[in-house]
Design a protein around this motif. Sequence first.
Motif, PDB file in Angstrom:
ATOM      1  N   THR A  37       0.809  -1.210   0.000  1.00  0.00           N
ATOM      2  CA  THR A  37       0.000   0.000   0.000  1.00  0.00           C
ATOM      3  C   THR A  37       0.851   1.271   0.000  1.00  0.00           C
ATOM      4  OG1 THR A  37      -1.972   0.958   1.033  1.00  0.00           O
ATOM      5  CG2 THR A  37      -0.185   0.323   2.516  1.00  0.00           C
ATOM      6  N   LEU A  38       0.417   2.239  -0.820  1.00  0.00           N
ATOM      7  CA  LEU A  38       0.999   3.597  -0.860  1.00  0.00           C
ATOM      8  C   LEU A  38       2.449   3.610  -1.367  1.00  0.00           C
ATOM      9  CD1 LEU A  38      -0.545   5.155   2.378  1.00  0.00           C
ATOM     10  CD2 LEU A  38      -1.590   4.667   0.146  1.00  0.00           C
ATOM     11  N   THR A  39       2.875   2.511  -1.986  1.00  0.00           N
ATOM     12  CA  THR A  39       4.162   2.533  -2.687  1.00  0.00           C
ATOM     13  C   THR A  39       3.921   3.049  -4.109  1.00  0.00           C
ATOM     14  OG1 THR A  39       3.783   0.288  -3.470  1.00  0.00           O
ATOM     15  CG2 THR A  39       5.033   0.540  -1.395  1.00  0.00           C
ATOM     16  N   ASP A  40       4.990   3.295  -4.837  1.00  0.00           N
ATOM     17  CA  ASP A  40       4.831   3.724  -6.236  1.00  0.00           C
ATOM     18  C   ASP A  40       4.081   2.662  -7.036  1.00  0.00           C
ATOM     19  OD1 ASP A  40       8.128   5.325  -6.346  1.00  0.00           O
ATOM     20  OD2 ASP A  40       6.179   6.004  -5.572  1.00  0.00           O
ATOM     21  N   ALA A  41       4.323   1.391  -6.682  1.00  0.00           N
ATOM     22  CA  ALA A  41       3.629   0.308  -7.416  1.00  0.00           C
ATOM     23  C   ALA A  41       2.128   0.374  -7.151  1.00  0.00           C
ATOM     24  CB  ALA A  41       4.195  -1.043  -6.989  1.00  0.00           C
ATOM     25  N   ASP A  42       1.753   0.677  -5.916  1.00  0.00           N
ATOM     26  CA  ASP A  42       0.328   0.829  -5.601  1.00  0.00           C
ATOM     27  C   ASP A  42      -0.248   1.967  -6.443  1.00  0.00           C
ATOM     28  OD1 ASP A  42      -2.213   0.806  -4.413  1.00  0.00           O
ATOM     29  OD2 ASP A  42      -1.557   1.824  -2.592  1.00  0.00           O
ATOM     30  N   GLY A  43       0.488   3.068  -6.510  1.00  0.00           N
ATOM     31  CA  GLY A  43       0.032   4.212  -7.312  1.00  0.00           C
ATOM     32  C   GLY A  43      -0.149   3.831  -8.768  1.00  0.00           C
ATOM     33  N   GLU A  44       0.779   3.043  -9.290  1.00  0.00           N
ATOM     34  CA  GLU A  44       0.708   2.603 -10.698  1.00  0.00           C
ATOM     35  C   GLU A  44      -0.492   1.684 -10.908  1.00  0.00           C
ATOM     36  OE1 GLU A  44       4.513   0.930 -11.889  1.00  0.00           O
ATOM     37  OE2 GLU A  44       3.589   0.225 -13.777  1.00  0.00           O
ATOM     38  N   TYR A  83     -22.537  -1.502  -3.778  1.00  0.00           N
ATOM     39  CA  TYR A  83     -21.073  -1.478  -3.883  1.00  0.00           C
ATOM     40  C   TYR A  83     -20.532  -2.901  -4.019  1.00  0.00           C
ATOM     41  CZ  TYR A  83     -20.918   3.488  -2.622  1.00  0.00           C
ATOM     42  OH  TYR A  83     -21.054   4.863  -2.630  1.00  0.00           O
ATOM     43  N   MET A  84     -19.499  -3.022  -4.832  1.00  0.00           N
ATOM     44  CA  MET A  84     -18.732  -4.277  -4.939  1.00  0.00           C
ATOM     45  C   MET A  84     -17.267  -3.853  -4.850  1.00  0.00           C
ATOM     46  SD  MET A  84     -20.087  -5.888  -8.493  1.00  0.00           S
ATOM     47  CE  MET A  84     -19.972  -4.397  -9.441  1.00  0.00           C
ATOM     48  N   GLY A  85     -16.391  -4.812  -4.529  1.00  0.00           N
ATOM     49  CA  GLY A  85     -14.977  -4.459  -4.579  1.00  0.00           C
ATOM     50  C   GLY A  85     -14.204  -5.116  -3.462  1.00  0.00           C
ATOM     51  N   SER A  86     -12.929  -4.752  -3.403  1.00  0.00           N
ATOM     52  CA  SER A  86     -11.997  -5.329  -2.421  1.00  0.00           C
ATOM     53  C   SER A  86     -10.746  -4.446  -2.414  1.00  0.00           C
ATOM     54  CB  SER A  86     -11.682  -6.785  -2.823  1.00  0.00           C
ATOM     55  OG  SER A  86     -10.977  -7.451  -1.814  1.00  0.00           O
ATOM     56  N   HIS A  87      -9.552  -5.024  -2.553  1.00  0.00           N
ATOM     57  CA  HIS A  87      -8.332  -4.207  -2.430  1.00  0.00           C
ATOM     58  C   HIS A  87      -7.279  -4.600  -3.461  1.00  0.00           C
ATOM     59  CE1 HIS A  87      -5.987  -7.505  -0.463  1.00  0.00           C
ATOM     60  NE2 HIS A  87      -7.185  -7.866  -0.036  1.00  0.00           N
ATOM     61  N   LEU A  88      -6.485  -3.623  -3.890  1.00  0.00           N
ATOM     62  CA  LEU A  88      -5.419  -3.875  -4.870  1.00  0.00           C
ATOM     63  C   LEU A  88      -4.044  -3.953  -4.210  1.00  0.00           C
ATOM     64  CD1 LEU A  88      -6.540  -1.512  -7.829  1.00  0.00           C
ATOM     65  CD2 LEU A  88      -6.675  -4.021  -7.756  1.00  0.00           C
ATOM     66  N   ASP A  89      -3.950  -3.588  -2.928  1.00  0.00           N
ATOM     67  CA  ASP A  89      -2.639  -3.674  -2.268  1.00  0.00           C
ATOM     68  C   ASP A  89      -2.345  -5.133  -1.917  1.00  0.00           C
ATOM     69  OD1 ASP A  89      -4.694  -3.452  -0.129  1.00  0.00           O
ATOM     70  OD2 ASP A  89      -2.972  -3.448   1.254  1.00  0.00           O
ATOM     71  N   THR A  90      -1.039  -5.463  -1.854  1.00  0.00           N
ATOM     72  CA  THR A  90      -0.689  -6.864  -1.587  1.00  0.00           C
ATOM     73  C   THR A  90       0.277  -6.958  -0.406  1.00  0.00           C
ATOM     74  OG1 THR A  90       1.386  -7.024  -2.875  1.00  0.00           O
ATOM     75  CG2 THR A  90      -0.705  -7.236  -4.105  1.00  0.00           C
ATOM     76  N   GLN A  91       0.500  -8.160   0.038  1.00  0.00           N
ATOM     77  CA  GLN A  91       1.542  -8.461   1.008  1.00  0.00           C
ATOM     78  C   GLN A  91       2.905  -8.260   0.335  1.00  0.00           C
ATOM     79  OE1 GLN A  91       1.583  -9.570   4.277  1.00  0.00           O
ATOM     80  NE2 GLN A  91      -0.636  -9.289   4.469  1.00  0.00           N
ATOM     81  N   PRO A  92       3.986  -8.190   1.098  1.00  0.00           N
ATOM     82  CA  PRO A  92       5.318  -8.080   0.477  1.00  0.00           C
ATOM     83  C   PRO A  92       5.653  -9.293  -0.392  1.00  0.00           C
ATOM     84  CG  PRO A  92       5.443  -7.765   2.874  1.00  0.00           C
ATOM     85  CD  PRO A  92       4.022  -8.113   2.565  1.00  0.00           C
ATOM     86  N   THR A  93       5.166 -10.454   0.046  1.00  0.00           N
ATOM     87  CA  THR A  93       5.332 -11.676  -0.766  1.00  0.00           C
ATOM     88  C   THR A  93       3.928 -12.216  -1.010  1.00  0.00           C
ATOM     89  OG1 THR A  93       5.544 -12.934   1.270  1.00  0.00           O
ATOM     90  CG2 THR A  93       7.604 -12.273   0.177  1.00  0.00           C
ATOM     91  N   GLY A  94       3.137 -11.376  -1.693  1.00  0.00           N
ATOM     92  CA  GLY A  94       1.729 -11.718  -1.883  1.00  0.00           C
ATOM     93  C   GLY A  94       1.469 -12.444  -3.186  1.00  0.00           C
ATOM     94  N   GLY A  95       0.207 -12.875  -3.314  1.00  0.00           N
ATOM     95  CA  GLY A  95      -0.212 -13.528  -4.545  1.00  0.00           C
ATOM     96  C   GLY A  95      -0.842 -12.518  -5.491  1.00  0.00           C
ATOM     97  N   LEU A 171       0.367   8.680   1.354  1.00  0.00           N
ATOM     98  CA  LEU A 171      -0.833   8.800   0.513  1.00  0.00           C
ATOM     99  C   LEU A 171      -0.739  10.084  -0.317  1.00  0.00           C
ATOM    100  CD1 LEU A 171      -3.673   7.680  -0.227  1.00  0.00           C
ATOM    101  CD2 LEU A 171      -4.586   9.032   1.672  1.00  0.00           C
ATOM    102  N   GLN A 172      -0.274  11.149   0.324  1.00  0.00           N
ATOM    103  CA  GLN A 172      -0.063  12.438  -0.371  1.00  0.00           C
ATOM    104  C   GLN A 172       0.992  12.261  -1.462  1.00  0.00           C
ATOM    105  OE1 GLN A 172      -1.761  15.240   1.252  1.00  0.00           O
ATOM    106  NE2 GLN A 172      -1.488  16.192  -0.755  1.00  0.00           N
ATOM    107  N   ARG A 173       2.065  11.560  -1.110  1.00  0.00           N
ATOM    108  CA  ARG A 173       3.195  11.429  -2.043  1.00  0.00           C
ATOM    109  C   ARG A 173       2.787  10.714  -3.331  1.00  0.00           C
ATOM    110  NH1 ARG A 173       6.660   7.770  -3.659  1.00  0.00           N
ATOM    111  NH2 ARG A 173       5.800   6.136  -2.315  1.00  0.00           N
ATOM    112  N   ILE A 174       1.938   9.694  -3.231  1.00  0.00           N
ATOM    113  CA  ILE A 174       1.546   8.979  -4.464  1.00  0.00           C
ATOM    114  C   ILE A 174       0.361   9.660  -5.141  1.00  0.00           C
ATOM    115  CG2 ILE A 174       2.425   6.737  -3.639  1.00  0.00           C
ATOM    116  CD1 ILE A 174      -0.541   5.857  -3.371  1.00  0.00           C
ATOM    117  N   GLY A 175      -0.132  10.769  -4.520  1.00  0.00           N
ATOM    118  CA  GLY A 175      -1.139  11.582  -5.203  1.00  0.00           C
ATOM    119  C   GLY A 175      -2.538  11.011  -5.197  1.00  0.00           C
ATOM    120  N   TRP A 176      -2.893  10.281  -4.135  1.00  0.00           N
ATOM    121  CA  TRP A 176      -4.231   9.684  -4.101  1.00  0.00           C
ATOM    122  C   TRP A 176      -5.047  10.120  -2.878  1.00  0.00           C
ATOM    123  CZ3 TRP A 176      -6.998   7.479  -7.859  1.00  0.00           C
ATOM    124  CH2 TRP A 176      -6.291   7.088  -9.024  1.00  0.00           C
ATOM    125  N   VAL A 177      -4.847  11.341  -2.439  1.00  0.00           N
ATOM    126  CA  VAL A 177      -5.739  11.900  -1.411  1.00  0.00           C
ATOM    127  C   VAL A 177      -6.934  12.490  -2.157  1.00  0.00           C
ATOM    128  CG1 VAL A 177      -6.020  13.581   0.450  1.00  0.00           C
ATOM    129  CG2 VAL A 177      -3.798  12.472   0.096  1.00  0.00           C
TER     130      VAL A 177
END
Length: 416
Positions: A37-44, A83-95, A171-177
């Motif tokens: 979460t909130l890494t550049d990869a999350d932002g991408e 509403y439907m949905g879930s999350h796009l963030d992963t564990q450090p060694t996630g699936g 969160l501010q840094r990746i521009g998603w506030v």
Amino acid sequence: MAATGDNLRINSERLWQSLEDMAKIGPGVAGGNNRQTLTDADGEGRHLFAGWCKAAGLTMGVDSMGNMFATRAGTDPDALPVYMGSHLDTQPTGGKYDGVLGVLGALEVVRTLNDMGVRTKHPIVVTNWTNEEGARFAPAMLASGVFAGIHTEDYAKSRKDLDGKLFGEELQRIGWVGDEAVGARKMHAMLELHIEQGPILEAEGKSIGVVTHGQGLWWLEITLTGKDAHTGSTPMNMRVNAGLGMARITERVHQIAMSHQPNAVGAVGQVKVFPNSRNVIPGRVVFTVDIRSPEQAKLDAMKGEVIRAAHAVAKELGLGCEIEDVGHFDPVTFDPGLVKIVRQSAEKLGYSHMDIVSGAGHDACWINRVAPTVMVMCPCVDGLSHNEAEKISPEWAAAGTDVLLHSVLEVAGVVG
Ligand code: HGY
Ligand code: MN
Ligand code: MN
């Protein structure tokens, strides 16, 4: 407009391709993902998802915790959205599928409704909840917890990662506030599709889990304080070894969970050893105990036993011991009416199914506090998750998303 009868199915190839395309962002080192979460990869990943939502004609809203809400209009603008949905963030060694299947499966539902020209009374919203995993910033389900009024926004934005970075600043840094007030949105219902992350559905040969409940959880962060000293020249009877304390408490956590079988689990997943040098007796260890049960009494009993065991070990070894609650939710009962709709959808579509209790925590566990909520699960190979080797089949992904599609149509109401 095509009939929305039993033969309506999602486009399995398109769903699978979207899962594969998202998995290219924040790749792990062993075929899975590290899109924390909130890494550049999350932002991408967020930008890729937002582009797909735009291409599907959805209107994107983002709240002050970075939660993303992509809306497909209904025929009744006054009707509360489904509403439907879930999350796009992963564990450090996630699936590649934990959380992601729930977000992209929801997007596939919308894409299918667009293809078939199906209109619904209630608007439909595809959601990506920020920081479900709690791996980088504890606790888990942080942003859905703020949305549901469990945590304050200030608390959430003050959470720190292992490098001391603040949630709010990242969160501010990746521009998603976003500009929406978190929690302002009202829901008609929330449905979350998720992989089981356990072995039951595969072992029972079922394609669909109808999730009736979710187990409760405590995350207890324990800090043991001893004394740094030389591992070679310090006599055994002069050591104040925080590492030994952590090891003994870890064993006690396992014994406590085993003593409450069935329906009880416990482990220590995160350990920070200081100074973490090969020839220094650890003077300080910070570690998190994760205990869970679907039974309130067992969950409470285990918490008490772990706390007493930790203080007893610390006393025995002459260690300082501080314990902080860094995550908690009681066992969850999902909405019976929605559970029935999910079960009927699986029945109607001819998918084998069974009722199941979720072993993992999910955003739905918090949203269940503020709106009628339910989950749909599909199996995963060997029940493995939070591991880069996490694997599902395209058929399982399609079955879960088909059930999500028909359940959402039932709840949102087909028009015309
Ligand atoms: O910890 C959990 O159960 C979830 O995967 N965040
Ligand atoms: Mn998840
Ligand atoms: Mn997870």
